[in-house]
Write an enzyme that holds these catalytic residues in place. Structure first.
Site, PDB file in Angstrom:
ATOM      1  N   LEU A  86       0.811  -1.222   0.000  1.00  0.00           N
ATOM      2  CA  LEU A  86       0.000   0.000   0.000  1.00  0.00           C
ATOM      3  C   LEU A  86       0.846   1.275   0.000  1.00  0.00           C
ATOM      4  O   LEU A  86       0.312   2.365  -0.190  1.00  0.00           O
ATOM      5  CB  LEU A  86      -0.946   0.004   1.199  1.00  0.00           C
ATOM      6  CG  LEU A  86      -2.082  -1.036   1.157  1.00  0.00           C
ATOM      7  CD1 LEU A  86      -2.941  -0.933   2.412  1.00  0.00           C
ATOM      8  CD2 LEU A  86      -2.937  -0.865  -0.097  1.00  0.00           C
ATOM      9  N   ASP A 129       8.756  -9.096   3.718  1.00  0.00           N
ATOM     10  CA  ASP A 129       8.627  -9.054   2.260  1.00  0.00           C
ATOM     11  C   ASP A 129       9.330  -7.846   1.657  1.00  0.00           C
ATOM     12  O   ASP A 129       9.247  -6.737   2.171  1.00  0.00           O
ATOM     13  CB  ASP A 129       7.168  -9.051   1.830  1.00  0.00           C
ATOM     14  CG  ASP A 129       7.040  -9.234   0.333  1.00  0.00           C
ATOM     15  OD1 ASP A 129       7.347 -10.340  -0.142  1.00  0.00           O
ATOM     16  OD2 ASP A 129       6.701  -8.275  -0.365  1.00  0.00           O
ATOM     17  N   ASP A 142       0.696  -9.549  -5.133  1.00  0.00           N
ATOM     18  CA  ASP A 142       1.937  -8.793  -4.935  1.00  0.00           C
ATOM     19  C   ASP A 142       1.799  -7.410  -5.571  1.00  0.00           C
ATOM     20  O   ASP A 142       2.718  -6.903  -6.221  1.00  0.00           O
ATOM     21  CB  ASP A 142       3.143  -9.537  -5.502  1.00  0.00           C
ATOM     22  CG  ASP A 142       4.480  -8.945  -5.034  1.00  0.00           C
ATOM     23  OD1 ASP A 142       4.458  -8.090  -4.130  1.00  0.00           O
ATOM     24  OD2 ASP A 142       5.527  -9.338  -5.583  1.00  0.00           O
ATOM     25  N   HIS A 148       4.058   1.766  -8.641  1.00  0.00           N
ATOM     26  CA  HIS A 148       5.128   2.747  -8.814  1.00  0.00           C
ATOM     27  C   HIS A 148       4.632   3.845  -9.749  1.00  0.00           C
ATOM     28  O   HIS A 148       3.648   3.653 -10.483  1.00  0.00           O
ATOM     29  CB  HIS A 148       6.382   2.106  -9.405  1.00  0.00           C
ATOM     30  CG  HIS A 148       7.028   1.091  -8.520  1.00  0.00           C
ATOM     31  ND1 HIS A 148       7.672   1.416  -7.342  1.00  0.00           N
ATOM     32  CD2 HIS A 148       7.125  -0.270  -8.627  1.00  0.00           C
ATOM     33  CE1 HIS A 148       8.138   0.322  -6.779  1.00  0.00           C
ATOM     34  NE2 HIS A 148       7.817  -0.711  -7.536  1.00  0.00           N
TER      35      HIS A 148
END
Length: 425
Positions: free
Chosen positions: A63, A152, A305, A309
């Site tokens: 997020l 992660d 996943d 960006h």
């Protein structure tokens, strides 16, 4: 409030039933599932030709909030999730600051509750600052409501420290969500290590980068008894090791992402960073192994996943761009198109891997369509075709390898606690 979902085919993976029925929801709870209910409801959703399924649960979402809100926020990520049929999402801890303490957990959870969109669960980082040197305040984060631990974005390379984290995860009865990547082997790799990518001039990431950590983490799970969930599996040997571990009774589950089960490195058209993710797109043989692993039940979960960006970040080419693609708004359609339509999964198995199994792994009373259960539901039309257009995304991220792809399967409505939070116009 009474909500009536009419004329849909109800999919309940908990008892493997598929029933043509209406679903009556009262005050957030499924009150009755039966054909042709004659009720004066406050709101009616027409599910003709659609499946009424348990709301999807995404175990793997970035997020970017706090700290990188220019890429995504809790709100934009939640809206993207709702558009994609997800009623619960699990946020990864590699934010700025890292989610390694209870305060940041509360920040995300409170922000999610205030918006009253999808359910947002925040994982806690295994180590402070994700530096791999000392454990985070795991007990305090558990008390704050984390559903799992995860590093992660990185791997805890110190095996003894990771073993200690697994021991605590067992104590607190939460799973470890493992990013399997040997940091010492990655080098300058940006794509899969194969001949096609070498011809394009890109440094490769070998399958062994993932495989050696998958093997290590499975052995640590065997040693500690902790519940291990392997994130974004991408190699055929990962599938083999997971199968062997399950046969041995080790507590291991695994996920695969739509981009990994539907694309290979051969599909990369050139220097396009929308095809750059970590782990990278592997060979066709790896992709086929992932599909077969899903079909056989070796791989338990489909997760996105989701990693947004900005266009500027992704516009500098594969060598320099950050890893990651978005997936919340495309996952259901890609799963329907590439797996269900092609015979790898049934619609029931799709519901299992996108809802029922994630709920079991996380210990949630969700992923079920039964009377008395919370009304977290998705109305999904299996036959509606459309072309994926990133400009239409609710997410701030437009970085997807599926732009322009013709797909089949459309989310018509998303319902959380009996509230229609998304309905296709």
């Amino acid at each position: 409030m009474l909500l009536l979902i009419q004329k849909g085919t109800v999919i309940n993976p908990a008892d493997q039933t598929e029933t043509l029925a209406d679903v009556l929801v009262e005050d957030g709870v499924i009150k009755k599932i039966a054909p042709k209910q004659k009720v004066k409801a406050d709101r009616v959703v027409d599910a003709s030709g659609c499946y009424v399924m348990p709301g999807f649960i995404d175990m793997h979402v970035h997020l970017r909030d706090p700290g990188q809100e220019h890429k995504e926020t809790v709100e934009t990520g939640a809206r993207a999730a709702a558009c994609g049929g997800f009623t619960t999402i699990v946020a990864m801890p590699n934010t700025k600051p890292v989610v390694d303490n209870a305060d940041v957990v509360h920040y995300v959870h409170n922000k999610g509750r205030d918006m009253r969109l999808v359910n947002i669960l925040q994982t806690g980082a295994v180590t402070r600052g994700q530096r791999g040197e000392e454990l985070s305040d795991i007990e305090a984060m558990v008390e704050a409501g984390i559903p799992a631990l995860s590093e992660d974005g990185r791997t805890v390379m110190n095996a003894q420290l990771y073993r200690e984290a697994m021991t605590l995860a067992l104590k607190y009865d939460i799973p470890i969500l493992a990013h399997c990547e040997d940091a010492n082997m990655v080098g300058k790799g940006v794509v899969n290590a194969d001949k096609a990518m070498k011809k394009l001039g890109f440094a490769g990431i070998a399958n062994a980068v993932e495989d050696v950590i998958v093997a290590r983490d499975i052995m640590l799970a065997k040693d500690t008894g902790a519940a291990l969930h392997l994130c974004h599996c991408s190699t055929r040997d990962s599938v083999r090791m997971i199968e062997i571990a399950k046969q041995a009774g080790i507590r291991v589950t695994a996920e695969v992402c739509p981009h990994h089960f539907s694309l290979s490195s051969a599909d990369i058209p050139g220097d396009d960073a929308n095809y750059k993710m970590n782990p990278p797109l592997r060979t066709k043989e790896d992709m086929e192994a992932l599909r077969e692993g899903l079909k056989a039940g070796i791989i338990d979960v489909i997760a996105t996943d989701h990693a947004p960006h900005t266009p500027i970040e992704k516009g500098v080419g594969i060598k320099k761009a950050p890893f990651g693609v978005v997936g919340l708004e495309t996952a259901a359609a890609v799963t329907m198109t590439e797996l269900v339509d092609k015979g790898y999964l049934t619609i029931m198995q799709m519901a299992e891997k996108m809802s029922y199994n994630p709920a079991k792994i996380l210990g949630l009373d969700k992923g079920i369509v039964e009377e008395g259960k919370a009304a977290d539901l998705v109305v999904f039309h299996p036959g509606r075709q459309y072309v994926i257009e990133p400009k239409d995304f609710q997410s701030k991220g437009r970085n997807t390898p599926f732009a322009g792809k013709k797909v089949k399967g459309m989310v018509m409505a998303t319902i959380v606690d009996g509230r229609v939070i998304y309905e296709r116009a």
